[in-house]
Design a protein around this motif. Sequence first.
Motif, PDB file in Angstrom:
ATOM      1  N   HIS A  73       1.097  -1.496  -0.258  1.00 21.34           N
ATOM      2  CA  HIS A  73      -0.054  -0.016   0.041  1.00 21.34           C
ATOM      3  C   HIS A  73       0.867   0.554   0.450  1.00 21.34           C
ATOM      4  N   GLU A  74       1.996   1.197  -0.121  1.00 22.25           N
ATOM      5  CA  GLU A  74       2.944   2.067   1.148  1.00 22.25           C
ATOM      6  C   GLU A  74       4.731   2.073  -0.137  1.00 22.25           C
ATOM      7  N   PRO A  75       5.504   2.761  -0.883  1.00 19.23           N
ATOM      8  CA  PRO A  75       6.213   2.439  -1.514  1.00 19.23           C
ATOM      9  C   PRO A  75       7.066   2.295  -0.442  1.00 19.23           C
ATOM     10  N   LEU A  76       8.184   1.328  -0.839  1.00 17.01           N
ATOM     11  CA  LEU A  76       9.831   1.727  -0.232  1.00 17.01           C
ATOM     12  C   LEU A  76       9.586   3.160   0.312  1.00 17.01           C
ATOM     13  N   ASP A  77      11.362   3.483   0.824  1.00 18.39           N
ATOM     14  CA  ASP A  77      11.886   5.066   1.381  1.00 18.39           C
ATOM     15  C   ASP A  77      12.443   4.865   0.133  1.00 18.39           C
ATOM     16  N   SER A  78      13.347   4.219  -0.871  1.00 17.68           N
ATOM     17  CA  SER A  78      13.751   4.078  -1.727  1.00 17.68           C
ATOM     18  C   SER A  78      13.120   3.586  -3.214  1.00 17.68           C
ATOM     19  N   ARG A  79      14.006   3.641  -4.095  1.00 18.20           N
ATOM     20  CA  ARG A  79      13.012   3.263  -5.046  1.00 18.20           C
ATOM     21  C   ARG A  79      14.214   2.182  -6.065  1.00 18.20           C
ATOM     22  N   ARG A  80      14.497   2.086  -5.495  1.00 16.33           N
ATOM     23  CA  ARG A  80      15.756   0.488  -5.465  1.00 16.33           C
ATOM     24  C   ARG A  80      15.783   0.093  -4.746  1.00 16.33           C
ATOM     25  N   ALA A  81      15.288   0.105  -3.308  1.00 16.87           N
ATOM     26  CA  ALA A  81      15.037  -0.486  -2.156  1.00 16.87           C
ATOM     27  C   ALA A  81      14.275  -2.172  -2.862  1.00 16.87           C
ATOM     28  N   SER A  82      14.071  -1.901  -3.182  1.00 22.22           N
ATOM     29  CA  SER A  82      12.541  -3.250  -3.611  1.00 22.22           C
ATOM     30  C   SER A  82      13.868  -5.014  -3.900  1.00 22.22           C
ATOM     31  N   ARG A  83      13.115  -5.676  -4.283  1.00 24.90           N
ATOM     32  CA  ARG A  83      13.387  -7.718  -3.720  1.00 24.90           C
ATOM     33  C   ARG A  83      12.978  -7.356  -5.284  1.00 24.90           C
ATOM     34  N   LEU A  84      14.070  -8.970  -5.933  1.00 25.48           N
ATOM     35  CA  LEU A  84      14.201  -8.649  -7.482  1.00 25.48           C
ATOM     36  C   LEU A  84      13.824  -9.905  -7.674  1.00 25.48           C
ATOM     37  N   MET A  85      13.155 -11.067  -7.868  1.00 25.94           N
ATOM     38  CA  MET A  85      12.861 -12.582  -8.204  1.00 25.94           C
ATOM     39  C   MET A  85      12.931 -12.779  -9.577  1.00 25.94           C
ATOM     40  N   VAL A  86      14.308 -13.211  -9.708  1.00 18.56           N
ATOM     41  CA  VAL A  86      14.765 -14.152 -11.257  1.00 18.56           C
ATOM     42  C   VAL A  86      14.305 -15.101 -11.230  1.00 18.56           C
ATOM     43  N   VAL A  87      13.378 -15.419 -12.556  1.00 21.57           N
ATOM     44  CA  VAL A  87      12.668 -16.841 -12.436  1.00 21.57           C
ATOM     45  C   VAL A  87      13.638 -17.307 -14.244  1.00 21.57           C
ATOM     46  N   HIS A  88      13.799 -18.348 -13.795  1.00 18.30           N
ATOM     47  CA  HIS A  88      15.768 -19.233 -14.610  1.00 18.30           C
ATOM     48  C   HIS A  88      14.501 -20.629 -15.148  1.00 18.30           C
ATOM     49  N   GLU A  89      15.640 -20.936 -15.548  1.00 18.07           N
ATOM     50  CA  GLU A  89      15.350 -22.081 -16.044  1.00 18.07           C
ATOM     51  C   GLU A  89      14.941 -23.026 -15.094  1.00 18.07           C
ATOM     52  N   HIS A  90      15.609 -23.073 -13.631  1.00 15.51           N
ATOM     53  CA  HIS A  90      15.558 -24.361 -12.836  1.00 15.51           C
ATOM     54  C   HIS A  90      15.058 -23.641 -11.586  1.00 15.51           C
ATOM     55  N   SER A 103       2.222 -15.227 -18.549  1.00 18.23           N
ATOM     56  CA  SER A 103       2.666 -16.630 -18.263  1.00 18.23           C
ATOM     57  C   SER A 103       2.878 -16.790 -19.495  1.00 18.23           C
ATOM     58  N   ALA A 104       2.098 -16.142 -20.562  1.00 17.12           N
ATOM     59  CA  ALA A 104       2.844 -16.131 -21.972  1.00 17.12           C
ATOM     60  C   ALA A 104       4.423 -16.384 -22.237  1.00 17.12           C
ATOM     61  N   PHE A 105       4.805 -15.344 -21.517  1.00 14.90           N
ATOM     62  CA  PHE A 105       5.975 -15.376 -21.825  1.00 14.90           C
ATOM     63  C   PHE A 105       6.825 -16.155 -21.230  1.00 14.90           C
ATOM     64  N   ARG A 106       6.726 -16.629 -20.326  1.00 18.73           N
ATOM     65  CA  ARG A 106       8.111 -16.981 -19.578  1.00 18.73           C
ATOM     66  C   ARG A 106       7.247 -19.291 -19.249  1.00 18.73           C
ATOM     67  N   GLY A 107       5.827 -18.957 -19.198  1.00 16.98           N
ATOM     68  CA  GLY A 107       5.447 -20.363 -19.107  1.00 16.98           C
ATOM     69  C   GLY A 107       4.307 -20.305 -18.219  1.00 16.98           C
ATOM     70  N   ARG A 108       3.196 -21.035 -17.972  1.00 18.18           N
ATOM     71  CA  ARG A 108       2.126 -20.345 -16.702  1.00 18.18           C
ATOM     72  C   ARG A 108       2.968 -21.324 -15.962  1.00 18.18           C
ATOM     73  N   GLU A 109       3.177 -22.970 -15.720  1.00 17.27           N
ATOM     74  CA  GLU A 109       3.936 -23.683 -14.798  1.00 17.27           C
ATOM     75  C   GLU A 109       4.436 -23.322 -13.845  1.00 17.27           C
ATOM     76  N   ARG A 110       6.136 -22.197 -14.674  1.00 17.67           N
ATOM     77  CA  ARG A 110       6.496 -22.157 -13.850  1.00 17.67           C
ATOM     78  C   ARG A 110       6.637 -20.447 -13.368  1.00 17.67           C
ATOM     79  N   MET A 111       5.785 -19.772 -13.848  1.00 19.09           N
ATOM     80  CA  MET A 111       5.154 -18.698 -13.740  1.00 19.09           C
ATOM     81  C   MET A 111       4.363 -18.758 -12.487  1.00 19.09           C
TER      82      MET A 111
END
Length: 333
Positions: free
Chosen positions: A18-35, A297-305
Amino acid sequence: MLTKSDFHYELPPQLIAHEPLDSRRASRLMVVHEHGVKHRQFPDVLEYLQPNDLVVLNDTKVLKARIRAAKDSGGNAEILIERVVSEHEALCQVRVSKALRPARELRIRDRVITVCSREGDFYRLRFDSPVLEFLEEFGAVPLPPYIRRHVLDSDEERYQTVYAQHPGSVAAPTAGLHFDHALLDAIVAKGVQIARLTLHVGAGTFLPVREEELSKHVMHLERYEIPQHTAQRLHNRSGRVVAVGTTVVRTLETWAETGELAGESELFITPGFKFQVVDALITNFHLPESTLLMLVSAFRGRERMFAAYREAVKMGYRFFSYGDAMYMERDGV
């Protein structure tokens, strides 16, 4: 055949940001890969970009698109701009107790908004001064409906990308909210190119998919423009195209299908879609059963997403506009 229900997932309400974090770049990043997935911080996206990649941004600017007015009969009216169609007219959602007929007037102080016509889910309204000037004076930031709080002064800055340039959206291209100027400079310093286009996000982005069969869903129209210099960079690229947000994906893949550098996109991307331009995507986490969840889901696959979304819920990621981000590449890229 996939249905709307195939894109449902359970989200604990406390994970909605509901609120932004104090810094724009403070967010987490989930990297979705093949494994599976990797859990990183947003500035780590730099590690996944390569020299000669072309990062494409949507430089639309969010309007102060929500207006509270009074009907000429005295009742309340809440207006949300869908799109500005001329200097003095706009298509709008209007929340009122009874449907409005042509020639009815809505008022804010001594200012007048006149109902011209009804067009599907929207009203065409005429403002007594240029629409953009009217909104700047009387409008408020149109936070999404799932952010259940009053608009704060800080939202005028934080619900806007640092590279916003062309007014016209009623919702932010939220993947871009994570970038600050320093991160953009670091991307360029790595030898990555940055290009811009404009897609104005309409209020239709918040409309639910009403049809269970996806083939019956009618996608809302959104105006876009790809500058000639961006098109030239796309034609001459030697690296990957990295889209910052689903709006960039829709714009580039619409261009690939139509050949038009400007127009209206009604492209509905679902699993099975053949991507022609975009190789990698930075995006936020999207609502259950939404067209945006169908796109990723189209971009990376529904099950993986969906496996990634289950992991995000388990790990307490923050969801939606002010939430965390994902990075993913198409198979074979």
